[in-house]
Scaffold this active site. Structure first.
Site, PDB file in Angstrom:
ATOM      1  N   LYS A 180       0.821  -1.207   0.000  1.00  0.00           N
ATOM      2  CA  LYS A 180       0.000   0.000   0.000  1.00  0.00           C
ATOM      3  C   LYS A 180       0.862   1.267   0.000  1.00  0.00           C
ATOM      4  CE  LYS A 180      -4.289  -1.980   0.882  1.00  0.00           C
ATOM      5  NZ  LYS A 180      -4.009  -3.366   1.073  1.00  0.00           N
TER       6      LYS A 180
HETATM    7  C1  LIG Z   1      -4.699  -4.516   0.579  1.00  0.00           C
HETATM    8  C2  LIG Z   1      -3.983  -5.811   0.576  1.00  0.00           C
HETATM    9  C3  LIG Z   1      -4.258  -6.835  -0.366  1.00  0.00           C
HETATM   10  C4  LIG Z   1      -5.388  -6.726  -1.378  1.00  0.00           C
HETATM   11  O1  LIG Z   1      -5.164  -5.747  -2.351  1.00  0.00           O
HETATM   12  P1  LIG Z   1      -6.374  -5.183  -3.247  1.00  0.00           P
HETATM   13  O2  LIG Z   1      -5.814  -4.075  -4.038  1.00  0.00           O
HETATM   14  O3  LIG Z   1      -7.436  -4.742  -2.274  1.00  0.00           O
HETATM   15  O4  LIG Z   1      -6.855  -6.317  -4.091  1.00  0.00           O
HETATM   16  C5  LIG Z   1      -3.477  -7.979  -0.354  1.00  0.00           C
HETATM   17  N1  LIG Z   1      -2.481  -8.134   0.554  1.00  0.00           N
HETATM   18  C6  LIG Z   1      -2.182  -7.183   1.484  1.00  0.00           C
HETATM   19  C7  LIG Z   1      -1.086  -7.435   2.439  1.00  0.00           C
HETATM   20  C8  LIG Z   1      -2.916  -5.988   1.523  1.00  0.00           C
HETATM   21  O5  LIG Z   1      -2.624  -5.055   2.449  1.00  0.00           O
END
Ligand SMILES: *Cc1c(COP(=O)(O)O)cnc(C)c1O
Length: 482
Positions: free
Chosen positions: A130
């Site tokens: 993120k």
């Molecule tokens: C947010 C997240 C996901 C999922 O990603 P999306 O973009 O919502 O599909 C997968 N793994 C981790 C560790 C995350 O923080």
């Protein structure tokens, strides 16, 4: 105005300089806007999501290997911000954003088997992928607001990695105040401390006496209160923001450019469909992609949709991969828009059905278009834990449970005929030490950044789940309008 979605920039003598990329909504309204407006708006007024009016070609093959990650990021993003943020400013933004990452490659590739690679996306400040988008998003916000002489109030609810990544990205930014709600006592110690250990005047952690759903309801209610929304210039941090997707497109291009063999398959642990949709955008902008594997946990609405066409909401079951415990995968709308030939009226109708009937069915001919590129695979907890154990036994590496869902799904696809496979490693195993230890008998080492957060004082106010109290709290602390 040129064809739909293409404006032509003119110089002061009225000469046409070139095309400017514009954005339109997935729900069919005629409004067409530029990048800055898309960035600041988040959601379109008709309830849809913004997508570019066309797909510029940006894949340049392995030639781009000589660029740093930040340089390539600016190069890849430039056509999408065309003209509105100049090249020097964009380069400064990406350089600054990725200087916070603790690996020289920013997103290193590590081979875990013959032709099977892990793309490590967890070397940013809060140890999940993120950070890639939010570190850029906050700087884009700040840059645009600075020029306009405006401020924004960023609000969000979190049950996982988004809150900490957003706080780390927004802390200390001159034109942003950030308020993040989490359910009191209902998130992990690591996740809470990553947020509450931050000391900055513009960062406000709020523990709500309620559940995550209560937090989300309060955030929605604040956005639906028009007066409050405009007075405080509210902005959202969730992955519906186009700029977040755009920043994530970069690592698909960069990873592929480092391979010697194309086209690769990407396996992506999926919740909100944001990350894997970024892979789709990479493909539409020229990157050769063999297949995109949509790896889900037992909350598998997306696997169901891609296998049977049935997109029906179920109950969310908690798992060891909390960031994927989602039923409403907002960004799926952007893919639907493409497989319905960009017919916004059709998309509106289906999104209404999702709200009123709890779902809809995708017709076979439409579904087949998606299936030429996407494969949905659901992985249960037993397999997830087994995969963490297997990777550790075979390579000595510890992987986090979300990453393991993707790797396990990728296994079903790795053969020499299929070419290279890149599994996205979305979080550092140290964020989920209990699951890692359960699967491997080893407790991951706590990175320094996290260790500091775990012993710092916490800064957080507890509020009842009451809209008026919350709004008064935010009004008295946001700098917007001051
Ligand atoms: C947010 C997240 C996901 C999922 O990603 P999306 O973009 O919502 O599909 C997968 N793994 C981790 C560790 C995350 O923080």
């Amino acid at each position: 105005m040129g064809p739909r979605g293409l404006a032509y920039a003119k110089d002061i003598n009225g000469e046409t300089l070139g095309k400017i990329l514009q954005y339109l909504s997935t729900r069919g309204s005629d409004q067409i806007i530029g990048f800055e407006e898309t960035l600041l708006a988040g959601l379109a007024p008709d309830g849809g999501l913004y997508v570019p009016a066309e797909w510029p070609a940006v894949w340049n093959g392995p030639d781009t290997r000589r660029l740093s990650y930040a340089e390539d990021a600016a190069r890849l993003m430039e056509p999408f911000v065309n003209g509105e943020i100049d090249s020097a400013a964009l380069n400064a933004i990406t350089r600054d954003a990725y200087s916070e990452f603790q690996h020289k490659d920013v997103a290193p590739l590590v081979e875990i088997g013959d032709g099977h690679w892990l793309l490590e996306l967890f070397h940013g400040p809060t140890l999940s992928f993120k950070d890639f988008a939010l570190q850029v998003l906050s700087r884009l916000f700040d840059h645009v607001l600075q020029r306009k002489g405006e401020r924004l109030t960023v609000i969000g609810a979190t049950s996982g990695d988004t809150g900490s990544a957003a706080i780390a990205a927004c802390q200390g930014r001159a034109n942003l105040d950030i308020f993040v709600l989490h359910p009191l006592g209902l998130i992990s110690d690591v996740q809470r401390r990553q947020m509450t250990s931050v000391v900055a005047e513009n960062v406000h952690n709020i523990a709500i006496e309620g559940t995550f759903d209560d937090c989300q309801r309060l955030v929605k209610a604040m956005f639906n209160d028009r007066a409050f929304r405009y007075d405080l210039a509210l902005a959202a941090i969730n992955s519906i923001n186009w700029a977040r997707i755009l920043a994530q497109v970069v690592y698909y291009h960069v990873a592929a450019s480092r391979l010697n063999d194309w086209p690769p398959t990407f396996a992506v642990p999926t919740g909100n469909f944001g990350d894997v949709y970024a892979g789709y955008v990479a493909h539409r902008t020229g990157l050769p992609v063999k297949r995109l594997i949509v790896a889900t946990n037992r909350n598998d609405i997306l696997t169901q949709s891609l296998t049977t066409g049935k997109h029906w909401l179920g109950d969310v079951t908690p798992t060891i991969t909390p960031s994927m415990d989602i039923q409403v995968a907002s960004n799926f709308e952007r893919l639907l828009f493409e497989i319905y030939d960009r017919n916004g009226v059709e998309i509106s109708r289906r999104m209404e059905a999702l709200g009123s009937d709890g779902g809809f069915t995708i017709e076979a001919e439409r579904l087949n278009k998606a299936r030429t590129l996407f494969t949905g695979i659901a992985i249960d907890e037993t397999l997830t834990l087994a995969e963490m154990g297997r990777v550790h036994a075979e390579t000595g590496l510890l992987i986090d449970p979300h990453t393991a869902v993707g790797v396990a799904a990728a296994r079903t696809f790795v053969t020499t005929e299929n070419g290279p496979v890149i599994s996205l490693a979305t979080a550092d195993p140290a964020k989920f030490p209990d699951s890692v230890e359960r699967a491997t008998g080893r407790r991951p080492k706590t990175p320094e950044r996290l260790a500091e957060a775990l012993v710092s004082d916490e800064h957080c106010d507890v509020l009842p789940r009451d809209l008026n109290t919350l709004q008064a709290y935010i009004r008295s602390r946001s700098r917007v309008g001051t």
